[in-house]
Design an enzyme around this catalytic site. Structure first.
Site, short mmCIF file in Angstrom:
data_model
loop_
_atom_site.label_atom_id
_atom_site.label_comp_id
_atom_site.label_asym_id
_atom_site.label_seq_id
_atom_site.Cartn_x
_atom_site.Cartn_y
_atom_site.Cartn_z
N LEU A 109 0.84 -1.19 0.00
CA LEU A 109 0.00 0.00 0.00
C LEU A 109 0.87 1.24 0.00
O LEU A 109 1.91 1.28 0.67
CB LEU A 109 -0.87 0.06 1.26
CG LEU A 109 -1.88 -1.03 1.56
CD1 LEU A 109 -2.86 -0.55 2.63
CD2 LEU A 109 -2.64 -1.48 0.34
N GLY A 154 1.14 -5.49 0.59
CA GLY A 154 0.29 -5.37 -0.60
C GLY A 154 0.94 -5.94 -1.85
O GLY A 154 0.25 -6.40 -2.77
N ASN A 178 3.76 -8.35 6.30
CA ASN A 178 4.39 -7.78 7.50
C ASN A 178 3.50 -6.75 8.19
O ASN A 178 3.99 -5.94 8.98
CB ASN A 178 5.72 -7.13 7.10
CG ASN A 178 5.54 -6.01 6.09
OD1 ASN A 178 4.58 -6.01 5.31
ND2 ASN A 178 6.42 -5.04 6.10
N GLU A 179 2.20 -6.80 7.93
CA GLU A 179 1.29 -5.77 8.45
C GLU A 179 1.43 -5.54 9.95
O GLU A 179 1.44 -4.40 10.42
CB GLU A 179 -0.18 -6.14 8.14
CG GLU A 179 -0.66 -5.78 6.76
CD GLU A 179 -0.21 -6.76 5.69
OE1 GLU A 179 0.59 -7.67 5.99
OE2 GLU A 179 -0.66 -6.62 4.54
C1 LIG Z 1 -10.12 -4.56 14.54
C2 LIG Z 1 -10.59 -4.19 13.12
C3 LIG Z 1 -9.63 -4.60 12.10
C4 LIG Z 1 -10.04 -4.13 10.74
C5 LIG Z 1 -8.93 -4.35 9.78
C6 LIG Z 1 -9.28 -3.77 8.50
C7 LIG Z 1 -8.38 -3.54 7.57
C8 LIG Z 1 -6.93 -3.86 7.69
C9 LIG Z 1 -6.04 -2.69 7.66
C10 LIG Z 1 -5.00 -2.61 6.84
C11 LIG Z 1 -4.62 -3.68 5.90
C12 LIG Z 1 -3.54 -3.28 4.98
C13 LIG Z 1 -3.03 -4.41 4.10
C14 LIG Z 1 -1.81 -4.02 3.34
C15 LIG Z 1 -0.84 -3.30 3.95
C16 LIG Z 1 0.36 -2.75 3.25
O1 LIG Z 1 0.71 -3.01 2.13
S1 LIG Z 1 1.21 -1.61 4.19
C17 LIG Z 1 2.72 -1.29 3.30
C18 LIG Z 1 3.76 -2.25 3.76
N1 LIG Z 1 4.97 -2.06 3.04
C19 LIG Z 1 6.17 -2.09 3.60
O2 LIG Z 1 6.30 -2.29 4.80
C20 LIG Z 1 7.34 -1.83 2.71
C21 LIG Z 1 8.03 -0.60 3.11
N2 LIG Z 1 9.14 -0.32 2.22
C22 LIG Z 1 10.32 -0.98 2.30
O3 LIG Z 1 10.54 -1.87 3.10
C23 LIG Z 1 11.39 -0.55 1.33
O4 LIG Z 1 11.04 0.70 0.82
C24 LIG Z 1 11.59 -1.52 0.14
C25 LIG Z 1 10.28 -1.83 -0.56
C26 LIG Z 1 12.23 -2.83 0.67
C27 LIG Z 1 12.56 -0.87 -0.89
O5 LIG Z 1 13.74 -0.47 -0.24
P1 LIG Z 1 14.71 0.61 -0.94
O6 LIG Z 1 14.92 0.25 -2.35
O7 LIG Z 1 15.89 0.73 -0.04
O8 LIG Z 1 13.84 1.95 -0.96
P2 LIG Z 1 13.61 2.98 0.24
O9 LIG Z 1 13.23 2.24 1.48
O10 LIG Z 1 14.75 3.93 0.32
O11 LIG Z 1 12.28 3.75 -0.24
C28 LIG Z 1 12.33 4.69 -1.32
C29 LIG Z 1 11.23 5.72 -1.08
O12 LIG Z 1 9.95 5.06 -1.14
C30 LIG Z 1 9.23 5.33 0.05
N3 LIG Z 1 8.38 4.18 0.38
C31 LIG Z 1 8.78 2.91 0.54
N4 LIG Z 1 7.71 2.11 0.79
C32 LIG Z 1 6.61 2.90 0.74
C33 LIG Z 1 5.20 2.64 0.91
N5 LIG Z 1 4.71 1.42 1.15
N6 LIG Z 1 4.36 3.68 0.82
C34 LIG Z 1 4.83 4.92 0.55
N7 LIG Z 1 6.14 5.24 0.39
C35 LIG Z 1 7.03 4.22 0.48
C36 LIG Z 1 10.29 5.58 1.11
O13 LIG Z 1 9.77 6.31 2.18
C37 LIG Z 1 11.32 6.35 0.31
O14 LIG Z 1 10.82 7.68 0.19
P3 LIG Z 1 11.84 8.93 0.13
O15 LIG Z 1 12.63 8.72 -1.14
O16 LIG Z 1 12.69 8.86 1.35
O17 LIG Z 1 10.91 10.12 0.12
#
Ligand SMILES: CCCCC/C=C\C/C=C\CCC/C=C/C(=O)SCCNC(=O)CCNC(=O)[C@H](O)C(C)(C)COP(=O)(O)OP(=O)(O)OC[C@H]1O[C@@H](n2cnc3c(N)ncnc32)[C@H](O)[C@@H]1OP(=O)(O)O
Length: 303
Positions: A109, A154, A178-179
């Site tokens: 996401l 996601g 990893n949520e």
């Molecule tokens: C009790 C009632 C319950 C009800 C429940 C109801 C609903 C449930 C609720 C929610 C469900 C959600 C389900 C899905 C969830 C998700 O998908 S959450 C997102 C999870 N993602 C991550 O944890 C990944 C995070 N990112 C990373 O680990 C790394 O970025 C990487 C993908 C491994 C890549 O690494 P690298 O190449 O080193 O790049 P950088 O880390 O330097 O990142 C570059 C820039 O991108 C930005 N960024 C990274 N990930 C995201 C993201 N997911 N969203 C937005 N932006 C992201 C990062 O900040 C860097 O930005 P800058 O260049 O510094 O500005």
């Protein structure tokens, strides 16, 4: 091509994605590098590049939303529309889904879509996420994920909704849900998809721990079907595709529907409630604080 009535019903029940489209450039067609005839022409949008090969009936769909293919509302919408376009063109029987961004398949996401946003925006965003999952999970096409980078949360949802997953053998390319480590919870339909793929006990552990599996472990637990050297991901995905396409479409589609319909129907029956749950959950102050802190950590962490 005859589709199961359940598939047709589910497809009719899905949202029309066009209304979500904002500022995209879908439908653009351009010649592929070195390409000539119609089969070599590519189309797509700003964030999704489609390279169709009419001769084989297979298209390669590349996510290109740099830097990390975060699932913005625009990317979700463009993915749904590109998939729909290929499904409606009976030339195509299979799609290989991969990334155009180096080292990342999809970062999940786009957290900026749910941090500091109003409930209406979060609802619109979540509906688009549900839509992409329903479309991919129930697609009549064979979908092979060629996972050429990190694949958390996601990103893993997208890979899990494909029929087959090929992962590049690089310890940095971890895959999983990893949520919990972000302080959020996988929705029930994602939990169901996980259980359908790796079984109940492995899901119970992996979901609670927020495990991101390196390639060898992902293969061992059954999260991916093949782990191959990075330069062989595409060719292996094509071989897998050939194996799946060797089966007559109608038999394969009916079987896919039989295996997946009950899981998809659970969401179709309670889509609005799922959206409301999501919105009220992510809009809580405590959850917003956790998400902001996580995003800040990501921004500060470099390399
Ligand atoms: C009790 C009632 C319950 C009800 C429940 C109801 C609903 C449930 C609720 C929610 C469900 C959600 C389900 C899905 C969830 C998700 O998908 S959450 C997102 C999870 N993602 C991550 O944890 C990944 C995070 N990112 C990373 O680990 C790394 O970025 C990487 C993908 C491994 C890549 O690494 P690298 O190449 O080193 O790049 P950088 O880390 O330097 O990142 C570059 C820039 O991108 C930005 N960024 C990274 N990930 C995201 C993201 N997911 N969203 C937005 N932006 C992201 C990062 O900040 C860097 O930005 P800058 O260049 O510094 O500005």
């Amino acid at each position: 091509m005859a589709l199961a009535s359940g598939v047709r019903f589910a497809e009719r029940a899905l949202l029309r994605p066009w209304a979500l489209l904002r500022g995209t450039t879908l439908g653009r067609t351009e010649p592929a590098a070195g390409g000539g005839g119609d089969g070599a022409r590519r189309f797509g949008s700003q964030r999704v590049l489609v390279e169709p090969d009419a001769a084989s009936g297979v298209a390669v769909m590349k996510l290109r939303n740099p830097p990390v293919n975060a699932l913005s509302l625009e990317l979700l919408t463009e993915l749904v529309i590109s998939l729909e376009k290929l499904e409606n063109d009976k030339t195509f029987r299979g799609v290989i889904l991969t990334s155009d961004c180096p080292r990342v398949f999809c970062a999940g996401l786009d957290l900026t879509e749910i941090c500091g946003r109003n409930p209406a925006h979060c609802a619109e965003y979540w509906k688009a996420m549900q839509e992409l999952w329903l479309r991919t999970y129930l697609s009549s096409l064979v979908l092979v994920a060629a996972i050429n980078g990190a694949c958390p949360a996601g990103g893993c949802i997208i890979a899990l909704s494909c029929d087959c997953r090929v992962l590049a053998d690089n310890p940095k390319y971890r895959i999983g849900l990893n949520e919990t480590l972000l302080g959020i919870i996988a929705p029930f339909w994602l939990k169901d998809t996980y259980v359908n793929t790796i079984g109940h006990r492995a899901s119970e552990q992996a979901l609670q721990l927020g495990s991101l599996f390196p390639p060898a472990e992902a293969l061992q637990v059954g999260l991916v079907d093949q782990v191959v050297p990075e330069d062989q991901v595409q060719s292996t995905a094509l071989s897998e595709m050939a194996r799946w396409l060797a089966v007559p479409d109608h038999a394969r589609q009916l079987t896919k529907n039989m295996m997946r319909k009950a899981t998809a129907d659970r969401l179709l029956r309670q889509r609005d409630a799922d959206t409301q749950n999501f919105v009220s959950f992510v809009c809580r102050d405590s959850i917003q604080k956790s998400l902001q802190a996580y995003l800040e950590k990501l921004r500060q962490r470099k390399g």
